[in-house]
Enzyme design. Structure first.
Site, short mmCIF file in Angstrom:
data_model
loop_
_atom_site.label_atom_id
_atom_site.label_comp_id
_atom_site.label_asym_id
_atom_site.label_seq_id
_atom_site.Cartn_x
_atom_site.Cartn_y
_atom_site.Cartn_z
CE LYS A 1 -4.31 1.17 0.08
NZ LYS A 1 -5.51 0.31 -0.25
P1 NAD Z 1 -12.82 8.37 -2.21
O1 NAD Z 1 -12.11 9.47 -2.06
O2 NAD Z 1 -13.27 8.10 -3.77
O3 NAD Z 1 -14.14 8.68 -1.40
C1 NAD Z 1 -14.30 8.75 0.02
C2 NAD Z 1 -15.58 9.55 0.28
O4 NAD Z 1 -15.64 9.43 1.76
C3 NAD Z 1 -15.68 10.94 -0.12
O5 NAD Z 1 -16.72 11.22 -0.74
C4 NAD Z 1 -15.23 11.72 0.97
O6 NAD Z 1 -15.72 13.10 0.99
C5 NAD Z 1 -16.02 10.78 2.01
N1 NAD Z 1 -15.47 10.87 3.49
C6 NAD Z 1 -14.21 11.12 3.91
N2 NAD Z 1 -14.04 11.34 5.18
C7 NAD Z 1 -15.34 11.19 5.50
C8 NAD Z 1 -16.02 11.40 6.88
N3 NAD Z 1 -15.30 11.12 7.90
N4 NAD Z 1 -17.45 11.01 7.04
C9 NAD Z 1 -18.16 10.87 5.92
N5 NAD Z 1 -17.70 10.77 4.76
C10 NAD Z 1 -16.20 10.77 4.35
O7 NAD Z 1 -12.29 7.01 -1.81
P2 NAD Z 1 -12.59 5.64 -2.09
O8 NAD Z 1 -11.83 5.02 -3.12
O9 NAD Z 1 -14.11 5.32 -2.27
O10 NAD Z 1 -12.45 4.62 -1.04
C11 NAD Z 1 -13.32 4.53 0.32
C12 NAD Z 1 -12.71 3.41 1.25
O11 NAD Z 1 -12.91 2.31 0.41
C13 NAD Z 1 -11.41 3.62 1.55
O12 NAD Z 1 -11.36 3.01 2.93
C14 NAD Z 1 -10.64 2.60 0.68
O13 NAD Z 1 -9.16 2.35 1.09
C15 NAD Z 1 -11.47 1.55 0.45
N6 NAD Z 1 -11.33 0.81 -0.82
C16 NAD Z 1 -11.28 1.59 -2.00
C17 NAD Z 1 -11.13 0.87 -3.14
C18 NAD Z 1 -10.98 1.29 -4.61
O14 NAD Z 1 -11.01 0.71 -5.53
N7 NAD Z 1 -11.16 2.58 -4.71
C19 NAD Z 1 -10.76 -0.57 -3.07
C20 NAD Z 1 -10.89 -1.35 -1.86
C21 NAD Z 1 -11.08 -0.53 -0.65
#
Ligand code: NAD
Length: 476
Positions: free
Chosen positions: A107
């Site tokens: 990561k």
């Molecule tokens: P992203 O940046 O696209 O979206 C995150 C969203 O959460 C944003 O809209 C942000 O405004 C919101 N947010 C942030 N802090 C917040 C809070 N305290 N309360 C409420 N909303 C909040 O990120 P993502 O890619 O969707 O990732 C989200 C989670 O999923 C992370 O934990 C990431 O590790 C996990 N994840 C992502 C992927 C991927 O393919 N993108 C894959 C596996 C896991």
């Protein structure tokens, strides 16, 4: 480091690991080898912006190299630190093992608030960070392949792959150095939606297991179930769209940074997303009632809670107030180890992150394979498949006419049956198969052993067992 009696993210992952290995038969030496993070590289680099040099700190952590390349996203957020990156790298090891993608775990993260910089500045910063990682083979198609995570997406991946190609002009497999790229830069159809799509497939499979549903006190189908989603980013938005739009679930709550929206009749997810994109928050959105303290919505009555924002949001301070009988961890580590224990005691069923959000890495795997094979999935067989289907239809229609049977095939059926699978259909099919297979293996472990008390423990056991086998076959 523990904060307020709560273990850190990495300690939480270790505690969850320890619960699983306590009922496994691993030598202490092998157990320790699997648990530890192999290496973490910290880089501090300067970029000239707005007439002055600004220094940034980034990390790339490699948890396990039992298989290579290692795989894991790159996160851009101010909260990024070594502990977090190492916890996320460990989760990647277990996740990849669980969904049988042939990768070790890694990561990366850059400590930055991307909203403070314009596009050109972000490109300079991303390329410089990538340069530092590429020159140490911490981005490399055969050794270490990043992907998007919080704060990054297709745009950043396109810059990274271009930077790699500039530095490795003769590497014919250069496009495979990173996944989650836009289609025109070597990406794959269905990668952007993949993690949210995986959440949908995971829930569908859970709802095909009545014995597991009974443990959460749930009956019926996804149709009509009340869902609350935290984080309307890549993962949360797609999960909410698919659950609401295709499976008939009711999205009654959406929580963002500035607060939450609540509507017991169901929210229009696309309208909320459009509002969020334009205004930067959900306050004022007419779709539902605005709740300033958004985290309070996590405690609202619903059947399914989908934390899809970040880690540690369900912790020892609010776990006892959570009413949802089923939580699916779309984010990584949204439930701390302390909260996990409280929820387990209360009978809440948790579909754990290492399984639930594995859709992203699964489709990243397909993208990596596509890049190495230099051909789009479905390109060779699609038309041949359609021609064979056409043969069958023609024959059926001929028989019907010859024998005077009067059969007619409905136009809808004909159209669907005749259409050969393109890349998107194949990606979705491969993802569905992966999520079903992984769920079945953990459900079987959960139901088959008295000492396996929950799905998270089951998932860790299945994953750790596979990593252990891999290490053993290397002679460790
Ligand atoms: P992203 O940046 O696209 O979206 C995150 C969203 O959460 C944003 O809209 C942000 O405004 C919101 N947010 C942030 N802090 C917040 C809070 N305290 N309360 C409420 N909303 C909040 O990120 P993502 O890619 O969707 O990732 C989200 C989670 O999923 C992370 O934990 C990431 O590790 C996990 N994840 C992502 C992927 C991927 O393919 N993108 C894959 C596996 C896991």
């Amino acid at each position: 480091m523990a904060v307020n009696g709560e273990p850190s993210f990495r300690q939480s992952v270790d505690l969850m690991f320890n619960r699983a290995v306590a009922v496994m038969d691993l030598s202490p030496g092998l157990e320790e080898k699997i648990r530890v993070c192999n290496s973490t590289y910290t880089v501090r680099f300067g970029v000239r912006l707005r007439g002055a040099i600004q220094t940034f700190t980034g990390y790339r952590s490699v948890h396990s190299e039992h298989m290579e390349p290692v795989k894991g996203g790159i996160r851009f957020a101010t909260s990024v630190n070594q502990d977090e990156v190492e916890a996320l790298a460990a989760l990647m090891t277990y996740k990849c093992a669980l969904v049988e993608t042939p990768f070790g775990g890694s990561k990366g993260g850059l400590c930055i608030d991307p909203r403070q910089y314009d596009e050109h500045e972000m490109e300079l910063i991303t390329r410089r960070f990538a340069y530092e990682l590429i020159k140490r083979d911490l981005i490399n198609p055969a050794q270490n392949v990043p992907a998007p995570d919080m704060g990054t997406g297709e745009r950043e991946m396109a810059w990274i792959v271009d930077q790699y190609k500039r530095m490795n002009t003769t590497d014919i497999n250069g496009a495979a150095c990173v996944t989650g790229k836009p289609l025109n830069a070597g990406g794959i159809s269905g990668r952007v939606e993949a993690t949210g799509r995986g959440i949908q497939y995971a829930l569908r499979e859970f709802f095909r297991h009545p014995q597991d549903m009974a443990k959460a006190g749930l009956t019926g189908k996804l149709d009509g179930k009340r869902v609350i989603v935290q984080g309307l980013g890549n993962v949360g938005y797609h999960a909410a769209m698919f659950l609401g739009g295709e499976d008939g679930a009711r999205i009654i709550g959406i929580i963002e940074r500035d607060g939450g929206l609540y509507n017991p009749e169901g929210l229009n997810v696309q309208a909320v997303r459009d509002w969020l994109a334009e205004k930067g928050g959900v306050e004022g959105c007419p779709e539902g009632t605005f709740v300033k303290d958004g985290a309070k919505l996590l405690e609202e009555e619903c059947e399914i809670l989908v934390p899809a924002a970040m880690e540690g949001v369900i912790n020892m301070s609010n776990a006892a107030n959570i009413k949802a009988p089923l939580i699916i961890e779309a984010a990584n580590g949204p439930i701390t180890a302390g909260a996990d224990e409280i929820l387990r005691m209360r009978g809440t069923v948790i579909i754990p992150d290492l399984f639930a959000n594995a859709g992203g890495v699964t489709v990243s795997y397909f993208e990596w394979v596509k890049n190495l094979s230099h051909i789009r999935f479905g390109r060779m067989q699609r038309r041949q498949e359609e021609a064979r289907h056409q043969l069958l239809i023609d024959e059926l229609e001929r028989l019907s006419a010859d024998k005077g049977l009067g059969w007619t095939l409905s136009p809808g059926f004909k159209q669907q049956y005749l259409q050969g699978a393109g890349e998107l259909e194949l990606v979705r099919s491969g993802l569905d198969d992966t999520m079903r297979g992984a769920y079945q293996s953990i459900s079987q472990m959960w139901n088959g052993r008295q000492d396996v008390t929950d799905l998270r423990m089951a998932a860790y056991i299945v994953a750790i067992d596979r990593v252990a086998k891999s290490y053993r076959s290397k002679g460790l």
